[in-house]
Design a protein around this motif. Structure first.
Motif, PDB file in Angstrom:
ATOM      1  N   THR A  90       6.099  -3.291   2.213  1.00 22.31           N
ATOM      2  CA  THR A  90       4.915  -3.295   3.064  1.00 22.31           C
ATOM      3  C   THR A  90       3.780  -3.924   2.275  1.00 22.31           C
ATOM      4  N   VAL A  91       3.290  -5.074   2.749  1.00 19.15           N
ATOM      5  CA  VAL A  91       2.253  -5.790   2.008  1.00 19.15           C
ATOM      6  C   VAL A  91       0.865  -5.368   2.489  1.00 19.15           C
ATOM      7  N   ASP A  92      -0.143  -5.751   1.713  1.00 22.96           N
ATOM      8  CA  ASP A  92      -1.542  -5.431   2.002  1.00 22.96           C
ATOM      9  C   ASP A  92      -2.012  -6.204   3.248  1.00 22.96           C
ATOM     10  N   ASP A  93      -3.279  -6.026   3.617  1.00 23.82           N
ATOM     11  CA  ASP A  93      -3.801  -6.685   4.813  1.00 23.82           C
ATOM     12  C   ASP A  93      -4.300  -8.104   4.532  1.00 23.82           C
ATOM     13  N   TYR A  94      -4.126  -8.593   3.295  1.00 22.95           N
ATOM     14  CA  TYR A  94      -4.440  -9.992   3.001  1.00 22.95           C
ATOM     15  C   TYR A  94      -3.632 -10.448   1.798  1.00 22.95           C
ATOM     16  N   THR A 150       6.979 -12.947   5.223  1.00 25.77           N
ATOM     17  CA  THR A 150       8.350 -12.892   4.693  1.00 25.77           C
ATOM     18  C   THR A 150       8.292 -12.404   3.244  1.00 25.77           C
ATOM     19  N   PRO A 151       8.038 -11.124   3.051  1.00 26.88           N
ATOM     20  CA  PRO A 151       7.759 -10.630   1.695  1.00 26.88           C
ATOM     21  C   PRO A 151       8.998 -10.610   0.807  1.00 26.88           C
ATOM     22  N   PHE A 152       8.756 -10.818  -0.474  1.00 26.69           N
ATOM     23  CA  PHE A 152       9.816 -10.687  -1.475  1.00 26.69           C
ATOM     24  C   PHE A 152       9.175 -10.308  -2.805  1.00 26.69           C
ATOM     25  N   VAL A 153      10.006  -9.873  -3.738  1.00 18.34           N
ATOM     26  CA  VAL A 153       9.540  -9.470  -5.060  1.00 18.34           C
ATOM     27  C   VAL A 153       9.645 -10.656  -6.003  1.00 18.34           C
ATOM     28  N   GLY A 154       8.521 -11.061  -6.594  1.00 16.44           N
ATOM     29  CA  GLY A 154       8.518 -12.216  -7.482  1.00 16.44           C
ATOM     30  C   GLY A 154       8.994 -11.919  -8.889  1.00 16.44           C
ATOM     31  N   THR A 155       8.726 -10.699  -9.372  1.00 18.09           N
ATOM     32  CA  THR A 155       9.073 -10.353 -10.752  1.00 18.09           C
ATOM     33  C   THR A 155       9.768  -9.001 -10.776  1.00 18.09           C
ATOM     34  N   ALA A 207       3.632 -12.384  -0.028  1.00 22.03           N
ATOM     35  CA  ALA A 207       3.769 -12.251   1.428  1.00 22.03           C
ATOM     36  C   ALA A 207       4.586 -13.397   2.001  1.00 22.03           C
ATOM     37  N   SER A 208       4.556 -14.556   1.349  1.00 26.64           N
ATOM     38  CA  SER A 208       5.411 -15.687   1.712  1.00 26.64           C
ATOM     39  C   SER A 208       5.310 -16.730   0.607  1.00 26.64           C
TER      40      SER A 208
END
Length: 321
Positions: A90-94, A150-155, A207-208
């Motif tokens: 769940t990402v933030d609002d920005y 399209t969220p993903f984990v970068g690290t 977030a993308s």
């Protein structure tokens, strides 16, 4: 449910000397609340990426790209494999992106001087989706352009065997700052363990992102990640792997790019040979003839000491031998 709160998710290295923030059983769900890569610095377009104004940039390497951890997995030992199951992001609002002088491949551009003469920060608004959250929401690039979040984990990763590496540019078989957009909900990430407990860290959610993360930053954002860590005893692999419901992806980070591509393909062949009954000849010929074999170039940006990250992918429907 156990959780690492955001104010504690501020480590900047994969360091086996850190005291674990959580101890979990294999298969136990927990949460990590992550900062964005700037540790909250970028909030408005007025927040420019001027190094002298950014907290932590008086250090070398700078204190950016914070991660939460370590998480100690009970029973994990050197020679095992941890499988990361990302259950929910769940990402933030920005989210934000920042470009400017000496940042990325056009940071000294003479063709487009606006990219190298001034700093620009863009803030992208997020709106909730059908679930009422940003898990299935929309990112607004501007008033006319938008796309699904399209969220993903970068690290993410576990502590490497001998060295302490930064979360900014540390990369290796154990994970690190890979910015692979397939490290997403529904996919499994395989990490080779080098220390008791594995000592797992996670942060840098996007977030993308497009292929290569060309500017050096993508849609950087804060988030809450729910996940669980499975333990495979006595199973070792040469490098981080990603398994999608319908495909296998072998990953490698290196420079130049052709070495990353070639080695990722070697890793995929090894996977097919050791676990799916392919002969070396079958695997070698498959990656050259299969029309659905793909090379994903996840990260190819000019930033710090980052290597280029490639993923060799083949659909599972070709795995029957």
């Amino acid at each position: 449910m156990q959780r690492i709160p955001r104010d504690l998710a501020t480590r900047f290295a994969f360091d086996w000397r850190d005291e674990p923030l959580l101890r979990v059983q294999p298969g136990e769900s927990f949460e990590i609340e992550t900062f964005d890569a700037s540790v909250g610095y970028f909030r408005t377009p007025a927040d420019k990426a001027i190094p002298g104004k950014r907290p932590g940039f008086d250090r070398s390497p700078p204190l950016v790209n914070p991660i939460g951890g370590p998480v100690f997995v009970e029973g994990a030992e050197k020679g095992d494999t941890i499988v990361v199951h990302l259950e929910e992001i769940t990402v933030d609002d920005y989210s934000w992106i920042a470009v400017g002088p000496k940042r990325g491949p056009l940071g000294e551009s003479t063709r487009w001087p606006e990219l190298s003469s001034d700093y620009t920060t863009r803030i992208f608004r997020h709106t909730p989706g059908p679930s009422g959250t940003t898990r299935d929401g929309t990112l607004h690039f501007n008033d006319k352009i938008r796309w699904p979040i399209t969220p993903f984990v970068g690290t993410l990763g576990v502590c490497p065997d001998r060295e302490v590496v930064t979360s900014l540019d540390g990369q290796g078989p154990w994970g690190g700052n890979l910015d692979a957009r397939d490290m997403a909900v529904g996919n499994k990430i395989y990490l080779p363990v080098s220390h008791p407990g594995g000592l797992f860290y996670l942060g840098d959610v996007h977030a993308s992102q497009g292929d290569t993360e060309f500017t050096g930053t993508a849609a950087e954002t804060k988030s809450t990640v729910r996940l669980r860590l499975e333990l495979l005893k006595g199973k070792r692999m040469p490098y981080l792997r990603i398994e999608k419901p319908d495909a296998l992806i072998a990953v490698h980070a290196d420079r130049p790019l052709e070495v990353a591509v070639e080695t990722a393909t070697f890793h995929l062949m090894d996977w097919l040979i050791t676990e799916y009954g392919f002969t070396p000849t079958d695997a070698y010929c498959l990656v050259s003839t299969c029309p659905d074999f793909r090379i994903n170039v996840y990260q190819m940006c000019k930033l710090a000491k980052l290597s280029y990250v490639a993923g060799a992918e083949v659909p599972k429907r070709y795995l029957v031998m």
